[in-house]
Enzyme design. Sequence first.
Site, short mmCIF file in Angstrom:
data_model
loop_
_atom_site.label_atom_id
_atom_site.label_comp_id
_atom_site.label_asym_id
_atom_site.label_seq_id
_atom_site.Cartn_x
_atom_site.Cartn_y
_atom_site.Cartn_z
N ASN A 27 -9.10 6.52 11.22
CA ASN A 27 -7.82 6.59 11.92
C ASN A 27 -8.06 6.65 13.42
OD1 ASN A 27 -6.11 6.57 9.68
ND2 ASN A 27 -6.02 8.80 9.52
N HIS A 40 -0.16 3.33 4.77
CA HIS A 40 -0.71 2.27 5.63
C HIS A 40 -0.23 0.89 5.21
CE1 HIS A 40 -3.72 4.91 7.68
NE2 HIS A 40 -3.68 5.57 6.54
N PHE A 52 -3.50 15.29 -1.01
CA PHE A 52 -3.06 14.04 -0.38
C PHE A 52 -1.72 13.53 -0.94
CE2 PHE A 52 -3.30 9.40 0.48
CZ PHE A 52 -3.39 9.46 1.85
N ARG A 104 -11.41 10.59 -1.70
CA ARG A 104 -11.13 9.21 -1.28
C ARG A 104 -12.00 8.22 -2.04
NH1 ARG A 104 -11.50 8.51 5.02
NH2 ARG A 104 -10.25 6.65 4.60
N TYR A 164 -9.40 4.83 -3.53
CA TYR A 164 -9.25 3.48 -2.97
C TYR A 164 -9.54 2.40 -4.01
CZ TYR A 164 -8.66 5.60 1.58
OH TYR A 164 -8.18 6.32 2.63
N ARG A 220 -8.50 -3.93 10.05
CA ARG A 220 -7.05 -3.82 9.84
C ARG A 220 -6.56 -2.52 10.46
NH1 ARG A 220 -3.35 -1.72 6.11
NH2 ARG A 220 -1.45 -2.94 5.91
N ARG A 280 0.85 -1.19 0.00
CA ARG A 280 0.00 0.00 0.00
C ARG A 280 0.89 1.25 0.00
NH1 ARG A 280 -2.45 -4.02 2.87
NH2 ARG A 280 -4.71 -4.12 2.98
N ARG A 305 -2.85 -2.55 -6.78
CA ARG A 305 -2.24 -3.44 -5.78
C ARG A 305 -2.56 -4.91 -6.04
NH1 ARG A 305 -2.83 -4.53 -0.55
NH2 ARG A 305 -5.06 -4.14 -0.48
FE1 HDD Z 1 -6.46 6.78 3.02
C1 HDD Z 1 -5.34 3.61 2.75
C2 HDD Z 1 -7.36 6.19 6.29
C3 HDD Z 1 -7.40 10.08 3.39
C4 HDD Z 1 -5.87 7.30 -0.24
N1 HDD Z 1 -6.35 5.21 4.28
C5 HDD Z 1 -5.86 3.97 3.97
C6 HDD Z 1 -5.98 3.10 5.10
C7 HDD Z 1 -6.55 3.84 6.10
C8 HDD Z 1 -6.78 5.16 5.58
C9 HDD Z 1 -6.85 3.36 7.49
C10 HDD Z 1 -5.52 1.66 5.16
C11 HDD Z 1 -6.64 0.72 4.86
C12 HDD Z 1 -6.17 -0.70 5.01
O1 HDD Z 1 -5.93 -1.11 6.16
O2 HDD Z 1 -6.03 -1.36 4.00
N2 HDD Z 1 -7.15 7.92 4.55
C13 HDD Z 1 -7.55 7.46 5.77
C14 HDD Z 1 -8.21 8.52 6.48
C15 HDD Z 1 -8.22 9.61 5.67
C16 HDD Z 1 -7.57 9.23 4.45
C17 HDD Z 1 -8.78 8.37 7.87
C18 HDD Z 1 -8.79 10.98 5.91
C19 HDD Z 1 -9.74 11.24 6.73
N3 HDD Z 1 -6.58 8.40 1.81
C20 HDD Z 1 -7.02 9.66 2.14
C21 HDD Z 1 -7.05 10.49 0.96
C22 HDD Z 1 -6.63 9.70 -0.09
C23 HDD Z 1 -6.34 8.39 0.48
C24 HDD Z 1 -7.49 11.93 0.93
C25 HDD Z 1 -6.46 10.03 -1.53
C26 HDD Z 1 -6.97 11.02 -2.15
N4 HDD Z 1 -5.66 5.67 1.53
C27 HDD Z 1 -5.56 6.08 0.25
C28 HDD Z 1 -5.07 4.99 -0.68
C29 HDD Z 1 -4.92 3.78 0.29
C30 HDD Z 1 -5.31 4.39 1.63
C31 HDD Z 1 -3.88 5.37 -1.49
C32 HDD Z 1 -3.59 3.05 0.27
C33 HDD Z 1 -3.92 1.60 0.30
C34 HDD Z 1 -5.34 1.54 0.13
O3 HDD Z 1 -5.85 2.79 -0.02
O4 HDD Z 1 -6.00 0.54 0.09
O5 HDD Z 1 -5.98 4.74 -1.68
#
Ligand code: HDD
Length: 686
Positions: A143, A71, A156, A353, A357, A107, A68, A364
């Site tokens: 979170n 995270h 982001f 978001r 995702y 997770r 990822r 991934r």
């Molecule tokens: Fe995110 C993963 C939480 C904003 C793009 N995010 C990811 C995970 C968590 C969060 C807990 C791990 C999930 C897992 O265990 O697989 N993210 C947050 C929170 C946010 C947040 C609480 C704001 C309130 N995230 C955020 C933004 C973006 C992303 C604004 C993109 C525009 N986040 C991602 C991602 C991930 C991710 C790149 C990486 C791996 C995945 O999604 O599955 O898409």
Amino acid sequence: MNEERQAGSGGETHQQGSDYPVLTTNQGIAIADNQNSLKGGERGPTLLEDFVLREKIFHFDHERIPERIVHARGSGAHGVFTATDDFSDVCKAALFKSGTETPVFVRFSTVAGGAGSVDTPRDVRGFAVKFYTSEGNWDLVGNNIPVFFIQDAIKFPDLIHAAKMEADRAYPQAGTAHDTFWDFASLMPETTHMLMWAMSDRTLPRSLRMMEGFGIHSFRLINAEGKESFVKFHWKPKLGIQSTIWDEALKLQAADNDYHRRDLYEAIASGDYPEWELGVQVFDEEFARAQPYDVLDSTKLIPEEDLPVRVIGTLQLNRNPDNFFAETEQVAFCPGNVVPGVDFSNDPLLQGRLFSYLDTQKSRLGTANFHQLPINAPRCPMMNFQRDGQMQMTVPQGRANYEPNSLSQGGEDGGPRECPARGHSPANLASGERESGPKLRVRSELFADHYSQARMFWLSQDPHEQAHIASSFAFELSKVEMPQIAPRLVANLRNVDEGLAQRVANALGLPLPEKAPASREPVDMEPSDALSIHKNMKPLLKGRQVGILIADETDANQLQQLVDAVGAEGGKAMIVAPRIHATKLSDGTMQKADGGLLGTPSQIFDAVALLLSAESAQLLARQGAAVQWVMDAFGHLKAIGATPEAQPLLDKAGVEKDAGVTDLDGFVEAAKHRYYDREPTLRMLA
Ligand code: HDD
């Protein structure tokens, strides 16, 4: 047992009478020799025709998938969510019907580090929950902190690039104490509120079981009559909130890279199931309009004192994954997965978001069919006309792969049809609200207030917590090399609290810079006790670990009594001895320890007891590892219980009597607390 496990472990048994199933290739061909590759002669070359070797190495070469982007380091568990309150006045989702049990996969993660990084850096923790509801999957991807660094998803990639290891040198791993992060943060005052949380002990959780979780954004809920409400989601740990302190977290990295993962796994394996309450703050447009902040801004929270949290269910984690990769690594969360009754708000961070995702899962997991993986598949019927694609695992029957069709009139299966009554209908349709306007790249006015809530957070902390925050700012900024960055950040902090800014400047040895102009003047908000860890810790031994140091001649009765007393309170006693396999107790019995002194430092415990004879105490007072063990327990503000004979070791470790240093009688009670009052006597904090 699911089909995958049967495929992996079932099969024909060995013909020569052994109980083992026959080892085969992926094509099901029995393997005669798994030790030697096929060679042309005893000392000859390996032959390319060795399909057993080729297949095995080929598969091994492809075992990893992209981690990822954020995270990457995480630990997961299965469990159940039970609705405990009638919530139908607010939401029609079936999972909230009182008494309903819904399977979940959770997770937890750190944000910045790679998949192989340590568990205890200073970092935000992810708290992602997949509910396999009877109406489809709902992912609440939150979170352990109720606000976020940025307000709009377009920032982001910048935030994450700045926070992760630097682009040219590829360090530091899993930490924000470096130039690029603080450069970005100091140029983006909207990060200030979250920085306050990030620099607090919230980012040093003692255990994944002892941290809160938050959905962060305002979501929308809809009841059966179509009435809409806004909602914020909260997870409250039944064990209370508990954090480590910085020096302890640093030493934990050395003591056990997998500290949190192990703690979660062992708790579940031993039947001590972690639990949280799910709480909601429900509000309407009128409440939203009356607040001095915008509820669509993820850098803002709603104080619980203004809007109490209503508990509507319980989450229990009760089963460890069978396979880390198949489950924890392949689980794919998407905030866009919502069930009827749950909908999004216009929070611009959330909206971004919804795209990211789904997109990231394709990259991934390599295929748009990732939803078919067992960990991601819904547990309710799923039928549509999407077809084919890489790694298609299902075998759809019949001719119907489009809709509308009239195949059923010809006696064939025409497949599924829409169901407006059960389907997900967006919230604004339900209310008839109009959400349109000119196309603009702007934010609403109240988003410009970056400091009111940061100040509220600061004022809500007790003096020990404030000292930790100021010290963390000073520590992180001390790692920053470019001279323009620290003064710019401190200039921002002057808008939060002059005292805080001065303390950070003093600790860095910098003159106080001019106050940065605020794009909107902060307003005064009442402090909120709910934002403090110390005001919400529970004096418990349940879920906590007590280290008992023994050596030759330790009193056998005292040891048994203490182990029993800790267990009776729900704690876990772990015996530590200089020699793990052979300690001769006072009654002549030999005691095996759970850990050796050298490999079991005291930072993995919540409290320690020294059950030592006079002779052993004298000996251990000359052993660096034993002295350090006690010194760290004291330095990390833990309870220390000791036999009077252990005094020489206490003296050598510099332990001074206080409320947390007790005899054995007072120890179990004392072990339920941390002794923050001790800290100013031990180290200089900012
Ligand atoms: Fe995110 C993963 C939480 C904003 C793009 N995010 C990811 C995970 C968590 C969060 C807990 C791990 C999930 C897992 O265990 O697989 N993210 C947050 C929170 C946010 C947040 C609480 C704001 C309130 N995230 C955020 C933004 C973006 C992303 C604004 C993109 C525009 N986040 C991602 C991602 C991930 C991710 C790149 C990486 C791996 C995945 O999604 O599955 O898409």
